[in-house]
Write an enzyme that holds these catalytic residues in place. Structure first.
Site, short mmCIF file in Angstrom:
data_model
loop_
_atom_site.label_atom_id
_atom_site.label_comp_id
_atom_site.label_asym_id
_atom_site.label_seq_id
_atom_site.Cartn_x
_atom_site.Cartn_y
_atom_site.Cartn_z
N ASP A 35 -37.90 26.74 7.02
CA ASP A 35 -38.37 25.42 7.43
C ASP A 35 -39.89 25.46 7.36
O ASP A 35 -40.51 26.46 7.71
CB ASP A 35 -37.92 25.07 8.85
CG ASP A 35 -38.17 23.59 9.17
OD1 ASP A 35 -37.90 22.74 8.29
OD2 ASP A 35 -38.63 23.29 10.28
N TYR A 82 -47.01 17.07 0.65
CA TYR A 82 -48.41 16.80 0.99
C TYR A 82 -49.39 17.55 0.10
O TYR A 82 -50.58 17.62 0.41
CB TYR A 82 -48.66 17.18 2.46
CG TYR A 82 -47.81 16.42 3.45
CD1 TYR A 82 -48.19 15.15 3.90
CD2 TYR A 82 -46.62 16.96 3.94
CE1 TYR A 82 -47.41 14.45 4.81
CE2 TYR A 82 -45.83 16.27 4.84
CZ TYR A 82 -46.23 15.02 5.27
OH TYR A 82 -45.45 14.32 6.16
#
Length: 208
Positions: free
Chosen positions: A72, A163
């Site tokens: 994650d 991002y």
């Protein structure tokens, strides 16, 4: 054998390249896709939950001969109190063009503060689950990798995803999205976490 809690071909290839002594496969080769709610407060908690959830769903014979690896990751912007953090993938909510929506929200939040840059870091947590050697007790070990840098309100570059077009790693004037994949991958948080996995495998007596 290491089963990766993902169907992302790029991610699986990256893991396989760093762990060439292991057979690395997506868990969906053996199981139907499993939806696991990533509601942890940390990247480590989410990675661990995914790895454990998939491991316990494996047939006993398979579980005895493999490990499950889950990760994650996300972006933490210090000017925003660490946001988007564990909500990085869902920062803008459900949206068909999620990367653009997440980036647009991040830029808007920085503009509300009247700043064009903020220090930030990408973090990747990795969890490994398997049976302890000489027993059928499940063990789960975790590690992580971080890359420090800055985010800018100016989106630059067309490579990468997420991002990457906003994040500039320290020591560079280019965003991740302006780098070629092989350059970014030697700097990234996932690469650094995966390097730690090899040490983890040597330290822990997993049965696989």
């Amino acid at each position: 054998m290491i089963l990766v809690a993902s169907s992302n071909a790029h991610k699986i290839a990256e893991i396989a390249a760093l762990l060439p002594e292991h057979e690395v496969l997506p868990y969906t080769k053996f199981l139907a896709p499993i939806e696991i709610l990533e509601d942890g407060d940390t990247f480590v908690a989410n990675a661990q939950k995914k790895a454990q959830g998939i491991f316990v769903a494996l047939p006993q014979a398979l579980a005895s001969s493999c490990l499950v690896l889950a990760d994650d990751s996300g972006l933490c912007v210090r000017a925003l109190g660490g946001a988007p953090g564990v909500r990085s993938a869902r920062y803008a909510g459900a949206n068909a063009d999620i990367d653009n929506a997440n980036n647009a929200k991040l830029v808007a939040e920085l503009q509300k503060l009247g700043i064009s840059r903020s220090s930030a870091y990408f973090e990747c947590a990795i969890a490994l689950c398997g049976f302890a050697k000489d027993s059928h007790t499940m063990r789960c070990a975790t590690t992580s990798g971080i890359v420090e840098g800055e985010v800018s309100i100016e989106m630059c570059g067309s490579n990468g995803f997420g991002y990457d077009c906003l994040f500039i790693p320290f020591g560079f004037e280019r965003t991740f999205a302006q780098m070629q994949p092989n350059e970014k991958n030697t700097l990234s948080h996932r690469f650094r976490a995966l390097q730690n996995v090899r040490e983890l495998l040597q330290k822990i007596d997993f049965q696989y």
